[in-house]
Design a protein around this motif. Sequence first.
Motif, PDB file in Angstrom:
ATOM      1  N   UNK A 230      16.062 -21.613 -33.863  1.00 42.59           N
ATOM      2  CA  UNK A 230      15.809 -20.198 -33.603  1.00 42.59           C
ATOM      3  C   UNK A 230      17.079 -19.476 -33.186  1.00 42.59           C
ATOM      4  N   UNK A 231      17.245 -18.257 -33.710  1.00 38.41           N
ATOM      5  CA  UNK A 231      18.310 -17.383 -33.213  1.00 38.41           C
ATOM      6  C   UNK A 231      17.746 -16.349 -32.250  1.00 38.41           C
ATOM      7  N   UNK A 232      16.476 -16.000 -32.511  1.00 35.17           N
ATOM      8  CA  UNK A 232      15.803 -15.009 -31.677  1.00 35.17           C
ATOM      9  C   UNK A 232      14.429 -15.561 -31.308  1.00 35.17           C
ATOM     10  N   UNK A 233      14.117 -15.549 -30.010  1.00 32.46           N
ATOM     11  CA  UNK A 233      12.785 -15.962 -29.561  1.00 32.46           C
ATOM     12  C   UNK A 233      12.137 -14.774 -28.870  1.00 32.46           C
ATOM     13  N   UNK A 234      10.939 -14.433 -29.297  1.00 32.25           N
ATOM     14  CA  UNK A 234      10.227 -13.324 -28.662  1.00 32.25           C
ATOM     15  C   UNK A 234       8.996 -13.886 -27.960  1.00 32.25           C
ATOM     16  N   UNK A 235       8.900 -13.639 -26.666  1.00 29.88           N
ATOM     17  CA  UNK A 235       7.766 -14.133 -25.894  1.00 29.88           C
ATOM     18  C   UNK A 235       6.668 -13.075 -25.870  1.00 29.88           C
ATOM     19  N   UNK A 236       5.540 -13.408 -26.441  1.00 32.88           N
ATOM     20  CA  UNK A 236       4.384 -12.498 -26.408  1.00 32.88           C
ATOM     21  C   UNK A 236       3.222 -13.223 -25.792  1.00 32.88           C
ATOM     22  N   UNK A 237       3.418 -13.687 -24.571  1.00 30.15           N
ATOM     23  CA  UNK A 237       2.431 -14.584 -23.952  1.00 30.15           C
ATOM     24  C   UNK A 237       1.626 -13.876 -22.869  1.00 30.15           C
ATOM     25  N   UNK A 238       1.442 -12.588 -23.052  1.00 30.38           N
ATOM     26  CA  UNK A 238       0.545 -11.869 -22.152  1.00 30.38           C
ATOM     27  C   UNK A 238       1.265 -11.178 -21.009  1.00 30.38           C
ATOM     28  N   UNK A 239       0.489 -10.465 -20.231  1.00 28.56           N
ATOM     29  CA  UNK A 239       1.062  -9.655 -19.158  1.00 28.56           C
ATOM     30  C   UNK A 239       0.358  -9.949 -17.841  1.00 28.56           C
ATOM     31  N   UNK A 240       1.010  -9.544 -16.788  1.00 30.73           N
ATOM     32  CA  UNK A 240       0.463  -9.642 -15.427  1.00 30.73           C
ATOM     33  C   UNK A 240       0.467  -8.256 -14.815  1.00 30.73           C
ATOM     34  N   UNK A 241      -0.622  -7.877 -14.158  1.00 33.74           N
ATOM     35  CA  UNK A 241      -0.634  -6.551 -13.516  1.00 33.74           C
ATOM     36  C   UNK A 241       0.460  -6.436 -12.445  1.00 33.74           C
ATOM     37  N   UNK A 242       1.098  -5.268 -12.373  1.00 32.33           N
ATOM     38  CA  UNK A 242       2.172  -5.036 -11.395  1.00 32.33           C
ATOM     39  C   UNK A 242       1.576  -4.636 -10.044  1.00 32.33           C
ATOM     40  N   UNK A 243       1.256  -5.630  -9.217  1.00 29.52           N
ATOM     41  CA  UNK A 243       0.585  -5.363  -7.946  1.00 29.52           C
ATOM     42  C   UNK A 243       1.369  -5.862  -6.738  1.00 29.52           C
ATOM     43  N   UNK A 244       2.565  -6.421  -6.961  1.00 27.31           N
ATOM     44  CA  UNK A 244       3.344  -6.987  -5.857  1.00 27.31           C
ATOM     45  C   UNK A 244       3.543  -6.013  -4.711  1.00 27.31           C
ATOM     46  N   UNK A 245       3.750  -4.737  -5.030  1.00 25.87           N
ATOM     47  CA  UNK A 245       4.036  -3.734  -3.988  1.00 25.87           C
ATOM     48  C   UNK A 245       2.828  -3.434  -3.114  1.00 25.87           C
ATOM     49  N   UNK A 246       1.644  -3.915  -3.512  1.00 28.59           N
ATOM     50  CA  UNK A 246       0.426  -3.609  -2.744  1.00 28.59           C
ATOM     51  C   UNK A 246       0.077  -4.700  -1.737  1.00 28.59           C
ATOM     52  N   UNK A 247       0.902  -5.746  -1.681  1.00 21.67           N
ATOM     53  CA  UNK A 247       0.626  -6.841  -0.759  1.00 21.67           C
ATOM     54  C   UNK A 247       0.521  -6.332   0.674  1.00 21.67           C
ATOM     55  N   UNK A 248      -0.520  -6.748   1.369  1.00 21.45           N
ATOM     56  CA  UNK A 248      -0.684  -6.367   2.769  1.00 21.45           C
ATOM     57  C   UNK A 248      -1.120  -4.926   2.973  1.00 21.45           C
ATOM     58  N   UNK A 249      -1.483  -4.225   1.896  1.00 18.64           N
ATOM     59  CA  UNK A 249      -1.804  -2.798   2.013  1.00 18.64           C
ATOM     60  C   UNK A 249      -3.285  -2.550   2.278  1.00 18.64           C
ATOM     61  N   UNK A 250      -4.092  -3.600   2.142  1.00 22.09           N
ATOM     62  CA  UNK A 250      -5.520  -3.392   2.280  1.00 22.09           C
ATOM     63  C   UNK A 250      -6.181  -2.965   0.976  1.00 22.09           C
ATOM     64  N   UNK A 251      -5.388  -2.778  -0.071  1.00 18.02           N
ATOM     65  CA  UNK A 251      -5.973  -2.528  -1.391  1.00 18.02           C
ATOM     66  C   UNK A 251      -6.272  -3.902  -2.000  1.00 18.02           C
ATOM     67  N   UNK A 252      -7.564  -4.123  -2.267  1.00 17.48           N
ATOM     68  CA  UNK A 252      -7.958  -5.434  -2.774  1.00 17.48           C
ATOM     69  C   UNK A 252      -7.421  -5.669  -4.182  1.00 17.48           C
TER      70      UNK A 252
END
Lengths: 396, 63
Positions: A230-252
């Motif tokens: 391979x010269x180019x590898x493209x990862x299309x293995x899904x996504x994760x919601x961007x919730x890191x900033x909500x840690x400890x905020x009380x938002x479930x």
Amino acid sequence: MARHVVVVGASLAGLRAVEALRRRGHEGSITLIGDEAHPPYDRPPLSKQVLCGAWAPERVPFRQKEGYDPLNVDVRTGVRATSLERFDNRVALSEGGPISFDGLVIATGAGPRTLPGASDLSGVFVLRTLDDALALKGALVPGARVVVVGAGFIGLEVASACRSLGLPVTAVELAEVPLSSTLGERMGRAIMSLHADHGVEFCTGVGVQELQGEGCVEAVLLSDGRTLAADVVVLGIGVRPNVGWLEGSGVEVEDGVVCDETCATSRPNVVAAGDVASFYNPRFGIRQRVEHWTNAGEMADAAVRRLLEGPEVEPYAPVPYFWSDQYDVKIQFAGHVQPGDDFLMLDGAPGERKLVAVYGREGRLTGAVTWNRPPKLIALRRAIGQGGLLSDVKEA
Amino acid sequence: MKIVVDFDLCQSHGLCTQAAPELFEIRDDGFLYILNEEPGEAMRDKLDRAARECPTGAITVDG
Ligand SMILES: Cc1cc2nc3c(=O)[nH]c(=O)nc-3n(C[C@H](O)[C@H](O)[C@H](O)COP(=O)(O)OP(=O)(O)OC[C@H]3O[C@@H](n4cnc5c(N)ncnc54)[C@H](O)[C@@H]3O)c2cc1C
Ligand code: SF4
């Protein structure tokens, strides 16, 4: 209500939330915070027109600079929300002091999953942002051998764009049949043959053991021992919601921000919309996170209504819809299907590049898929929304 | 109020036909037809919705 509304995440859901606030009469101030350098732009063309070179990147922004004037919104790009305070309505930012709000819309979307070691090698790409798309496009030089890891929609659209550029493509997929979890096995097989007809090689039912190379990627080692150069590898293995900033905020948070059927989170005056939101959909009686364009806009509107009008608003009960463009086929899907749902081809066939098919459970329509037949899909989406029966469409 | 569709952008998704069936129709040839180019004010909400839901941003409202 809310005098100052803060919207975090400056993409489709965030922009649609700002538009809905104004359209629905919010007169207070609005701040839109986004960590990308660019103001909101459209992602679907990234894996389609932008990648194959049909569109210049200037075409993807939703609005030009002046377009924000009528919305009277303070747009802060290149600024990240770093946390939400537990007992105060305040968001801390990567730049400048914390910002107070009366109402908050969480629209931070999702980010691509990656593989261990991927960031140490050049030639390995993900595709979520405009910058990702331009970097990948730059690597698609004549003769480049492309390996797509993950044959989901993004991976297959990349495969399609690369074939249109004449590059050899191999797609690696853990499932035996690509897309079978979303579209069922028969439709998954049909899409796989569409790609095979266009020269894509498949390695299915196999994972990636290791990305190999010194400095830049040279090969992909599969879990069954095969190696793909391979010269180019493209990862299309899904996504994760961007919730890191909500840690400890009380938002479930559980696989995204947990919302009820009105887009409300576990904190008062905080709503969520788009790819980041895991909401209860009363229409199908399930909790779901929908990672598609139409949901981001529709849900942002529903979330704003909840913020402005309170808990009595009508529930958000969408029939999810998405499309994907692969070669000359526009694939459209509506509904929510589960393993074991019935599948019925109503018209056409994959070989004709035109088809209409439906899914059902206990006699009721649960989904519909079409290839190059937009009017049929829209009619079926309506029928699913009305609780239509499989027997009704069989005769139609 | 006038409906303007950029047919170079329109990809016949058909979402506008769901939002405002009185104004838009996709026929069997696969192309979008505007049924009434200058609808009255009463249609504004539906038309705005169609414009918003169009995945290609092909619809604009003039006036
Ligand atoms: C290449 C590609 C092709 C696609 N094609 C299709 C298609 O054909 N059909 C379809 O239906 N859907 C498609 N989609 C999906 C669609 O684009 C998404 O569903 C949509 O973008 C979701 O919008 P969103 O606003 O919820 O999230 P996102 O678009 O992910 O936006 C979230 C934004 O928030 C920012 N952010 C995250 N955390 C923070 C923070 N802490 N502070 C500040 N900002 C933050 C992110 O950087 C991002 O800009 C495609 C997506 C991609 C990537
Ligand atoms: S929604 Fe947009 S792309 Fe789809 S048919 Fe209507 S105008 Fe065309």
